[in-house]
Design an enzyme around this catalytic site. Structure first.
Site, PDB file in Angstrom:
ATOM      1  N   GLY A   1     -34.220 -59.499   1.834  1.00  0.00           N
ATOM      2  CA  GLY A   1     -33.363 -60.883   1.433  1.00  0.00           C
ATOM      3  C   GLY A   1     -32.091 -60.266   0.719  1.00  0.00           C
TER       4      GLY A   1
ATOM      5  N   LEU B   1     -37.202 -62.530  11.556  1.00  0.00           N
ATOM      6  CA  LEU B   1     -37.529 -61.635  12.930  1.00  0.00           C
ATOM      7  C   LEU B   1     -38.222 -62.574  13.864  1.00  0.00           C
ATOM      8  CD1 LEU B   1     -38.562 -58.380  11.007  1.00  0.00           C
ATOM      9  CD2 LEU B   1     -36.315 -59.118  12.024  1.00  0.00           C
ATOM     10  N   LYS B   2     -38.533 -63.808  13.766  1.00  0.00           N
ATOM     11  CA  LYS B   2     -39.194 -64.818  14.796  1.00  0.00           C
ATOM     12  C   LYS B   2     -38.372 -65.424  15.556  1.00  0.00           C
ATOM     13  CE  LYS B   2     -43.167 -63.557  13.062  1.00  0.00           C
ATOM     14  NZ  LYS B   2     -44.228 -62.402  14.291  1.00  0.00           N
ATOM     15  N   LEU B   3     -38.681 -65.853  16.911  1.00  0.00           N
ATOM     16  CA  LEU B   3     -38.042 -66.613  17.708  1.00  0.00           C
ATOM     17  C   LEU B   3     -38.103 -67.970  17.257  1.00  0.00           C
ATOM     18  CD1 LEU B   3     -36.229 -66.384  20.302  1.00  0.00           C
ATOM     19  CD2 LEU B   3     -38.094 -67.062  21.546  1.00  0.00           C
TER      20      LEU B   3
ATOM     21  N   HIS C   1     -26.763 -60.721  12.660  1.00  0.00           N
ATOM     22  CA  HIS C   1     -27.154 -59.397  13.625  1.00  0.00           C
ATOM     23  C   HIS C   1     -26.366 -58.367  13.061  1.00  0.00           C
ATOM     24  CE1 HIS C   1     -29.324 -57.289  16.611  1.00  0.00           C
ATOM     25  NE2 HIS C   1     -28.325 -56.805  16.839  1.00  0.00           N
TER      26      HIS C   1
ATOM     27  N   ASP D   1     -30.444 -63.586  19.515  1.00  0.00           N
ATOM     28  CA  ASP D   1     -29.206 -62.926  19.853  1.00  0.00           C
ATOM     29  C   ASP D   1     -28.008 -63.341  20.970  1.00  0.00           C
ATOM     30  OD1 ASP D   1     -30.802 -59.674  18.525  1.00  0.00           O
ATOM     31  OD2 ASP D   1     -30.120 -61.538  17.476  1.00  0.00           O
TER      32      ASP D   1
ATOM     33  N   GLU E   1     -21.971 -57.347   6.161  1.00  0.00           N
ATOM     34  CA  GLU E   1     -22.745 -58.620   6.372  1.00  0.00           C
ATOM     35  C   GLU E   1     -22.802 -59.490   4.738  1.00  0.00           C
ATOM     36  OE1 GLU E   1     -26.583 -56.028   8.277  1.00  0.00           O
ATOM     37  OE2 GLU E   1     -26.767 -58.345   7.729  1.00  0.00           O
TER      38      GLU E   1
HETATM   39  C1  GRF Z   1     -30.013 -57.119   8.030  1.00  0.00           C
HETATM   40  O1  GRF Z   1     -29.344 -55.869   8.425  1.00  0.00           O
HETATM   41  C2  GRF Z   1     -29.847 -58.289   9.013  1.00  0.00           C
HETATM   42  O2  GRF Z   1     -28.711 -58.301   9.600  1.00  0.00           O
HETATM   43  C3  GRF Z   1     -30.822 -58.187   9.637  1.00  0.00           C
HETATM   44  O3  GRF Z   1     -31.968 -57.801   9.147  1.00  0.00           O
HETATM   45  C4  GRF Z   1     -31.546 -56.947   7.951  1.00  0.00           C
HETATM   46  C5  GRF Z   1     -32.192 -57.665   6.602  1.00  0.00           C
HETATM   47  O4  GRF Z   1     -31.551 -57.796   5.677  1.00  0.00           O
HETATM   48  N1  GRF Z   1     -31.135 -59.361  10.602  1.00  0.00           N
HETATM   49  P1  GRF Z   1     -32.050 -58.448   4.378  1.00  0.00           P
HETATM   50  O5  GRF Z   1     -33.489 -58.919   4.590  1.00  0.00           O
HETATM   51  O6  GRF Z   1     -31.024 -59.685   4.221  1.00  0.00           O
HETATM   52  O7  GRF Z   1     -31.875 -57.649   3.323  1.00  0.00           O
END
Ligand code: GRF
Length: 190
Positions: free
Chosen positions: A16, A85-87, A104, A145, A174
């Site tokens: 997170g 991580l889920k669709l 991403h 993606d 990010e």
């Molecule tokens: C990040 O690199 C994000 O781009 C990817 O998962 C990673 C998780 O980061 N989807 P977090 O859980 O926000 O620290």
């Protein structure tokens, strides 16, 4: 009459840090309110960050269940996938088309797709010999993606990089880019 802040729901599966960047960016905002955090995993560190910030949390029993996810999203106006991580089920994508984004850790359309997350992404970038990588924020559609790219930020790939050092450099980008895109969309929606 001042408009109420745009209600944002954040979907998570991991530690997170992107959620934290949003919580830090908007904790006194009159334009954006992080209204709820929804997780696909009970152990996600992101849930603890939400609780510390006083944001309601939901733990999904079945992330593939569209009705459950729609109920969890409630009256959210904008949905952010931050390390989710889920669709997302197609009926949910339809309901939030144009108002659901994902972050991403690479320069899509390269190094994306099913199974391309975390360490694997950065290892693939290094293996390709690319001299730059970065982060992409895109609209979510029915395929991992693939949605329309809204914004990207590039970072250099250094000769001595490991997947961990590259991941750390991309994560900083990010945390800069995601709040910026959320604010832009909130201004359009609000
Ligand atoms: C990040 O690199 C994000 O781009 C990817 O998962 C990673 C998780 O980061 N989807 P977090 O859980 O926000 O620290």
């Amino acid at each position: 009459m001042t408009k109420p802040p745009v209600r944002v729901a954040v979907l998570v599966s991991g530690g997170g840090t992107n959620l934290q960047a949003l919580l830090d960016a908007f904790h006194t905002s009159s334009l954006v309110r992080i209204a709820r955090v929804i997780s696909s995993r009970a152990q996600a560190g992101a849930l603890e960050r939400a609780r510390r910030a006083g944001v309601p949390t939901v733990m999904l029993r079945d992330p593939g269940d569209a009705a459950e996810l729609l109920a969890a999203l409630g009256d959210a106006q904008l949905v952010v996938l931050a390390g989710y991580l889920k669709l997302v089920p197609a009926p949910v994508v339809s309901r939030f088309r144009g108002r659901m984004i994902n972050i991403h850790p690479a320069l899509l359309p390269d190094f994306g797709g099913a199974g391309m997350y975390g360490h694997r992404v950065h290892a693939a970038v290094l293996a390709s010999g690319a001299t730059e990588s970065g982060v992409t924020v895109h609209l979510v559609d029915e395929v991992f993606d693939r949605g329309e790219i809204l914004a990207q930020e590039k970072v250099p790939v250094l000769p001595e990089d490991t997947p961990e050092s590259l991941a750390a450099r991309v994560l900083e980008a990010e945390h800069r880019l995601l709040p910026r895109v959320v604010l832009e969309l909130a201004r359009r929606i609000g």
